[in-house]
Design a protein around this motif. Sequence first.
Motif, PDB file in Angstrom:
ATOM      1  N   ASP A  67      13.466  -7.573  19.327  1.00  0.00           N
ATOM      2  CA  ASP A  67      14.690  -7.804  19.026  1.00  0.00           C
ATOM      3  C   ASP A  67      15.382  -6.618  18.656  1.00  0.00           C
ATOM      4  OD1 ASP A  67      15.171 -10.469  18.939  1.00  0.00           O
ATOM      5  OD2 ASP A  67      14.432 -10.737  16.705  1.00  0.00           O
TER       6      ASP A  67
ATOM      7  N   SER B  43      17.613  -7.175  21.742  1.00  0.00           N
ATOM      8  CA  SER B  43      18.473  -8.441  21.284  1.00  0.00           C
ATOM      9  C   SER B  43      19.599  -7.850  20.458  1.00  0.00           C
ATOM     10  CB  SER B  43      17.798  -9.392  20.627  1.00  0.00           C
ATOM     11  OG  SER B  43      16.595  -9.568  21.045  1.00  0.00           O
ATOM     12  N   GLY B  44      19.290  -6.973  19.562  1.00  0.00           N
ATOM     13  CA  GLY B  44      20.213  -6.223  18.686  1.00  0.00           C
ATOM     14  C   GLY B  44      20.990  -5.251  19.165  1.00  0.00           C
ATOM     15  N   ASN B  45      20.723  -4.917  20.461  1.00  0.00           N
ATOM     16  CA  ASN B  45      21.723  -3.930  21.135  1.00  0.00           C
ATOM     17  C   ASN B  45      23.071  -4.313  21.377  1.00  0.00           C
ATOM     18  OD1 ASN B  45      22.893  -2.185  22.991  1.00  0.00           O
ATOM     19  ND2 ASN B  45      20.801  -1.091  22.750  1.00  0.00           N
ATOM     20  N   LEU B  46      24.358  -3.708  20.827  1.00  0.00           N
ATOM     21  CA  LEU B  46      25.585  -4.329  21.174  1.00  0.00           C
ATOM     22  C   LEU B  46      26.010  -4.286  22.674  1.00  0.00           C
ATOM     23  CD1 LEU B  46      28.089  -5.146  19.401  1.00  0.00           C
ATOM     24  CD2 LEU B  46      29.017  -2.817  19.910  1.00  0.00           C
TER      25      LEU B  46
ATOM     26  N   GLN C  60      24.233  -7.548  24.153  1.00  0.00           N
ATOM     27  CA  GLN C  60      24.996  -8.579  23.538  1.00  0.00           C
ATOM     28  C   GLN C  60      26.455  -8.615  24.377  1.00  0.00           C
ATOM     29  OE1 GLN C  60      25.523  -8.224  19.502  1.00  0.00           O
ATOM     30  NE2 GLN C  60      23.330  -8.766  19.144  1.00  0.00           N
ATOM     31  N   LYS C  61      27.017  -7.694  24.515  1.00  0.00           N
ATOM     32  CA  LYS C  61      28.384  -7.694  25.156  1.00  0.00           C
ATOM     33  C   LYS C  61      28.243  -8.145  26.879  1.00  0.00           C
ATOM     34  CE  LYS C  61      31.497  -6.424  22.211  1.00  0.00           C
ATOM     35  NZ  LYS C  61      32.303  -7.385  21.845  1.00  0.00           N
TER      36      LYS C  61
ATOM     37  N   VAL D  50      27.071 -12.478  26.077  1.00  0.00           N
ATOM     38  CA  VAL D  50      27.852 -13.253  25.597  1.00  0.00           C
ATOM     39  C   VAL D  50      29.146 -13.954  26.507  1.00  0.00           C
ATOM     40  CG1 VAL D  50      29.421 -13.891  23.445  1.00  0.00           C
ATOM     41  CG2 VAL D  50      27.219 -12.689  23.265  1.00  0.00           C
ATOM     42  N   ASP D  51      29.257 -15.278  26.486  1.00  0.00           N
ATOM     43  CA  ASP D  51      30.293 -15.758  27.377  1.00  0.00           C
ATOM     44  C   ASP D  51      30.152 -15.407  28.898  1.00  0.00           C
ATOM     45  OD1 ASP D  51      31.017 -17.082  24.925  1.00  0.00           O
ATOM     46  OD2 ASP D  51      32.823 -15.416  24.704  1.00  0.00           O
TER      47      ASP D  51
ATOM     48  N   ASP E  92      25.810 -20.041  27.767  1.00  0.00           N
ATOM     49  CA  ASP E  92      25.808 -18.691  28.124  1.00  0.00           C
ATOM     50  C   ASP E  92      24.475 -17.879  28.557  1.00  0.00           C
ATOM     51  OD1 ASP E  92      25.827 -17.987  25.760  1.00  0.00           O
ATOM     52  OD2 ASP E  92      27.698 -17.166  25.644  1.00  0.00           O
TER      53      ASP E  92
ATOM     54  N   TRP F 283      23.609 -15.303  26.967  1.00  0.00           N
ATOM     55  CA  TRP F 283      22.972 -15.023  25.599  1.00  0.00           C
ATOM     56  C   TRP F 283      22.376 -16.300  24.960  1.00  0.00           C
ATOM     57  CZ3 TRP F 283      21.662 -11.650  22.115  1.00  0.00           C
ATOM     58  CH2 TRP F 283      21.432 -12.178  21.021  1.00  0.00           C
ATOM     59  N   ASP F 284      22.975 -17.435  25.322  1.00  0.00           N
ATOM     60  CA  ASP F 284      21.966 -18.508  24.667  1.00  0.00           C
ATOM     61  C   ASP F 284      20.523 -18.750  25.450  1.00  0.00           C
ATOM     62  OD1 ASP F 284      23.698 -19.300  22.669  1.00  0.00           O
ATOM     63  OD2 ASP F 284      24.796 -20.731  23.632  1.00  0.00           O
TER      64      ASP F 284
ATOM     65  N   TRP G  77      18.507 -16.145  24.219  1.00  0.00           N
ATOM     66  CA  TRP G  77      17.961 -16.173  22.557  1.00  0.00           C
ATOM     67  C   TRP G  77      16.916 -17.463  22.705  1.00  0.00           C
ATOM     68  CZ3 TRP G  77      17.861 -20.077  19.127  1.00  0.00           C
ATOM     69  CH2 TRP G  77      17.326 -19.815  17.730  1.00  0.00           C
TER      70      TRP G  77
END
Lengths: 226, 384
Positions: free
Chosen positions: B204, B208-211, B214-215, B218-219, B270, B272-273, B276
């Motif tokens: 994590d 996972s916690g890296n912006l 994540q960018k 996501v989507d 997406d 990200w889901d 996760w």
Amino acid sequence: MSWIRLQPQKPGPRRIGGIELQTVSAPRPDSDSLWKVALGGLKGMLGGMKLTLGYVTHPSKVVTQQYPENRETLKLPERARGRLYFVKEENGFHRCTACRICERACPNESIIIHAHKGEVTKKPEIDHYVWRLDTCTFCYACVQTCPFDAIRFDGRFESAVYDRRLLVYNLNDYAGPHDTLARKIEDEEQRASCRTPVRPYEGPVPASGEKLHGIEPLGPPRGEDE
Amino acid sequence: MTPKTLTLQDLLRTDFAPGGGTQEYFVNMGPQHPATHGVLRLLLKLDGETLRQVIPVLGYIHRGIEKICEHQTYRQIVHLSDRLDYLSALANNWCVTRVVERAAGIETNERIETIRTLMAELERLQSHTLWWGVFGMDLGAFTPFLHGFRDREELTQIFEDTIGARLTMNYIQPGGLLHDLHKDFAPRVRAWLKDFGTKVDEYDRMLSGNLIAQKRLVDIGALSGDEALGLGATGPVLRASGVPWDLRRVRPYGVYDQLDFVVPVGEKGDCWDRYWVRIEEMRQSLALCETLIENIPEGKTMLVKPAAKIRLPEGTFYEELETPRGIFGVHLHSRGKDMPWRFHFRSPNLHNLWCITKIAPGARVADIVAMLAGLDLIVPDMDR
């Protein structure tokens, strides 16, 4: 602008197909101010870097194995499926009765047994126990089904060679009766003479004697006969 | 809702630039591309860097395993099943074993079922750690790859102790297990589980916690629940789309009915889901393994003679279970011999692959790598 906080969301039951399941949902990005996002991004990056640097400063956590420098100490587990071998009794006799159960259990005919009826014992005696490492899938069926525990796998794994024919082995080092059968031969002289030596690369399956360009024909491995 | 099929001839006949404007062009991704994890070939139809269409081309690692199975005894088929999805070899073994045991009427005991469940869960962890490492590498972060493989290696050695093989382990067999557990198995697994609890948190912190990560997720590649069901997607891909269909809970097998765990689901489906859901599955599996390792009952581990012939009655049999990548099913037709008359695998990856045709159009070339990594595809399982 957004940054995801890593907590599971919405724990609770959901229904599917008439069954109720406990589920949790994935966290989704919230809308935040630019400062919070920037801080979060920086925090995430520094956290990852701190972790990596932690490993740099703690070399005791390094798990790399120094192969091939550690060959002397490298030991594979006792159940490792490396190379098939014949189990030998103390008197040098093997246990194979040429019953062909392993040959039938083998999924792709990697084991080929050549046997004859012994002159003295009147029972099947093995000539060549041919094991083809080149087609073997290491499924363990032969060792598992052998009723006499005559073959086993050991941890020898460095099997790479330049010629495919070198992967076709003869596992038995003599053609002749197995241990219990040999014990029944009462005549000492006969018992000593019932064994004919067989070399690892002998047998009908490898195209031995055939000459390939740049590759020496198969024969006894060099260094053994000298 | 079946995906529209197009032949290559159809594509070549299409008008690339109707009414002028930009011209569309084709790029081959694979069959030798590091992000396709094997020999998967994707034909990309591009407009600039925007994807218009993705056509998966299969057949580069077809070995005819289903045909080979028709000439193998039921005991021999088991070792072929772990050549399909090599990262869930034990789960595949278990599925073949279950269909043979049910058809032949072989009863197993509690110890065998518990060890099978434990092994399947450990393999889920092993598979997901590798996926996490490779996922990071596909996104351009090399460090997760090393960390994922480090944690996997210890588990691989535990398997090697008990089973003797590292990757293609055929351990679960009709009538029981190949070996009993090694004497070091329980202490080593306990130590690894204790250690791995902190490692998931490290995952994590690292990815996972890296912006930036994540960018990139996501989507990207959103797949709705209906679309996922229509394409036959299973496993984490389906659950990430919000459908909590987990065979371990819905139709429990092994000793899953005695275990308690939560099914992680996504919302939008997406990347990200999907990411996760797998990370959370690791935590759930970890808790399951901790329970199972303490509760292995005594008993025999092989109930039939290894050399005995298994004959199945005439009929058609189907069994399925949840591998790390989705639902793996075995469909066999027996005519009363010791070999099947027809054998078919329902492999999760083939169905998950076709999601790419739905989620890729409109995305960028760099995103397709993230999508492929999110779907977690194993090519030998698609082609068989």
